[in-house]
Design a protein around this motif. Sequence first.
Motif, PDB file in Angstrom:
ATOM      1  N   SER A  26       0.778  -1.247   0.000  1.00  0.00           N
ATOM      2  CA  SER A  26       0.000   0.000   0.000  1.00  0.00           C
ATOM      3  C   SER A  26       0.809   1.296   0.000  1.00  0.00           C
ATOM      4  O   SER A  26       0.253   2.359   0.214  1.00  0.00           O
ATOM      5  CB  SER A  26      -0.972   0.039   1.188  1.00  0.00           C
ATOM      6  N   GLN A  27       2.115   1.216  -0.210  1.00  0.00           N
ATOM      7  CA  GLN A  27       2.860   2.467  -0.398  1.00  0.00           C
ATOM      8  C   GLN A  27       3.878   2.295  -1.511  1.00  0.00           C
ATOM      9  O   GLN A  27       4.265   1.170  -1.827  1.00  0.00           O
ATOM     10  CB  GLN A  27       3.505   2.935   0.904  1.00  0.00           C
ATOM     11  N   PRO A  28       4.306   3.401  -2.132  1.00  0.00           N
ATOM     12  CA  PRO A  28       5.278   3.278  -3.226  1.00  0.00           C
ATOM     13  C   PRO A  28       6.534   2.555  -2.748  1.00  0.00           C
ATOM     14  O   PRO A  28       7.003   2.788  -1.633  1.00  0.00           O
ATOM     15  CB  PRO A  28       5.596   4.729  -3.593  1.00  0.00           C
ATOM     16  N   MET A  29       7.064   1.687  -3.601  1.00  0.00           N
ATOM     17  CA  MET A  29       8.242   0.904  -3.207  1.00  0.00           C
ATOM     18  C   MET A  29       9.387   1.784  -2.711  1.00  0.00           C
ATOM     19  O   MET A  29      10.075   1.455  -1.749  1.00  0.00           O
ATOM     20  CB  MET A  29       8.700   0.033  -4.378  1.00  0.00           C
ATOM     21  N   VAL A  30       9.597   2.922  -3.356  1.00  0.00           N
ATOM     22  CA  VAL A  30      10.701   3.803  -2.974  1.00  0.00           C
ATOM     23  C   VAL A  30      10.547   4.328  -1.542  1.00  0.00           C
ATOM     24  O   VAL A  30      11.536   4.631  -0.869  1.00  0.00           O
ATOM     25  CB  VAL A  30      10.833   4.985  -3.969  1.00  0.00           C
ATOM     26  N   ALA A  31       9.316   4.395  -1.055  1.00  0.00           N
ATOM     27  CA  ALA A  31       9.079   4.927   0.294  1.00  0.00           C
ATOM     28  C   ALA A  31       9.747   4.079   1.370  1.00  0.00           C
ATOM     29  O   ALA A  31      10.143   4.591   2.420  1.00  0.00           O
ATOM     30  CB  ALA A  31       7.581   5.042   0.557  1.00  0.00           C
ATOM     31  N   PHE A  32       9.893   2.772   1.115  1.00  0.00           N
ATOM     32  CA  PHE A  32      10.555   1.902   2.091  1.00  0.00           C
ATOM     33  C   PHE A  32      12.015   2.304   2.258  1.00  0.00           C
ATOM     34  O   PHE A  32      12.531   2.360   3.372  1.00  0.00           O
ATOM     35  CB  PHE A  32      10.445   0.432   1.666  1.00  0.00           C
ATOM     36  N   ALA A  33      12.686   2.577   1.143  1.00  0.00           N
ATOM     37  CA  ALA A  33      14.088   2.991   1.212  1.00  0.00           C
ATOM     38  C   ALA A  33      14.220   4.344   1.896  1.00  0.00           C
ATOM     39  O   ALA A  33      15.102   4.547   2.742  1.00  0.00           O
ATOM     40  CB  ALA A  33      14.692   3.046  -0.188  1.00  0.00           C
ATOM     41  N   VAL A  34      13.335   5.267   1.568  1.00  0.00           N
ATOM     42  CA  VAL A  34      13.387   6.613   2.167  1.00  0.00           C
ATOM     43  C   VAL A  34      13.214   6.521   3.678  1.00  0.00           C
ATOM     44  O   VAL A  34      14.002   7.091   4.449  1.00  0.00           O
ATOM     45  CB  VAL A  34      12.316   7.534   1.547  1.00  0.00           C
ATOM     46  N   GLU A  35      12.204   5.792   4.100  1.00  0.00           N
ATOM     47  CA  GLU A  35      11.911   5.658   5.529  1.00  0.00           C
ATOM     48  C   GLU A  35      13.068   4.981   6.271  1.00  0.00           C
ATOM     49  O   GLU A  35      13.443   5.385   7.371  1.00  0.00           O
ATOM     50  CB  GLU A  35      10.634   4.834   5.676  1.00  0.00           C
ATOM     51  N   LEU A  36      13.646   3.969   5.652  1.00  0.00           N
ATOM     52  CA  LEU A  36      14.744   3.230   6.270  1.00  0.00           C
ATOM     53  C   LEU A  36      15.973   4.105   6.515  1.00  0.00           C
ATOM     54  O   LEU A  36      16.582   4.052   7.579  1.00  0.00           O
ATOM     55  CB  LEU A  36      15.130   2.043   5.374  1.00  0.00           C
ATOM     56  N   VAL A  37      16.343   4.927   5.528  1.00  0.00           N
ATOM     57  CA  VAL A  37      17.626   5.647   5.636  1.00  0.00           C
ATOM     58  C   VAL A  37      17.524   7.013   6.299  1.00  0.00           C
ATOM     59  O   VAL A  37      18.554   7.573   6.683  1.00  0.00           O
ATOM     60  CB  VAL A  37      18.316   5.801   4.260  1.00  0.00           C
ATOM     61  N   ARG A  38      16.329   7.547   6.445  1.00  0.00           N
ATOM     62  CA  ARG A  38      16.203   8.892   7.043  1.00  0.00           C
ATOM     63  C   ARG A  38      17.025   9.079   8.326  1.00  0.00           C
ATOM     64  O   ARG A  38      17.695  10.092   8.475  1.00  0.00           O
ATOM     65  CB  ARG A  38      14.737   9.218   7.329  1.00  0.00           C
ATOM     66  N   PRO A  39      17.019   8.109   9.274  1.00  0.00           N
ATOM     67  CA  PRO A  39      17.784   8.317  10.507  1.00  0.00           C
ATOM     68  C   PRO A  39      19.308   8.335  10.305  1.00  0.00           C
ATOM     69  O   PRO A  39      20.038   8.785  11.178  1.00  0.00           O
ATOM     70  CB  PRO A  39      17.392   7.122  11.387  1.00  0.00           C
ATOM     71  N   PHE A  40      19.773   7.855   9.151  1.00  0.00           N
ATOM     72  CA  PHE A  40      21.210   7.697   8.942  1.00  0.00           C
ATOM     73  C   PHE A  40      21.832   8.791   8.083  1.00  0.00           C
ATOM     74  O   PHE A  40      23.055   8.887   8.001  1.00  0.00           O
ATOM     75  CB  PHE A  40      21.496   6.348   8.254  1.00  0.00           C
TER      76      PHE A  40
END
Length: 193
Positions: A26-40
């Motif tokens: 239910s969300q764009p595939m790219v959003a997973f990468a964005v969410e994952l790396v934001r803290p780093f």
Amino acid sequence: MDVIILAGGEGRRMGGCDKGLVPFQSQPMVAFAVELVRPFVSRVIISCNRHLPEYAVLADRVVEDPFEGFQGPLAGILAGLKVSGSDQVLVLPCDTPLLEAVLIERLLAAANASPESITVLSEGDKLHPLHAVIPRALMGDLERWLEGGQRAVQRWMHNHPMQLIDISEYSEQLCNLNTFQELRLLEALKSEG
């Protein structure tokens, strides 16, 4: 450190769909990468060649390949390096939504320990060259490589100091989704789990 998320492919095996925007759970595939790396990372740069407004919502900056047509991931990496202000840049594809923080942490720790090297995740000798940290100092060399008509990612990387981070025990996290069949299968597995 900035991140370049590569979302500029043709999506041939998905009928020409823009893979980064294809929904997964239910969300764009790219959003997973964005969410994952934001803290780093300090900035999220998405390298894409179409649908720039849609990607801009998720990124701090969007860039397009500096060359005409779909010239492959190195062109996207070059576009990101040109706008990055960090000495090293994390590179990730948009289509590995199972990737977890443990692999980002290992990749970044190794890159910090050897900042002059290209640091790449691998399973033994099998490289995952789009899961990497690249020194920005290599930007000029990369540009010359592409201007010379070269496109091969691993061949370019092997011209420079490299270190491989073996993550064989986490190989399922690097499952990339190239077809709708793979995507549906993985969604079904995730919903069962």
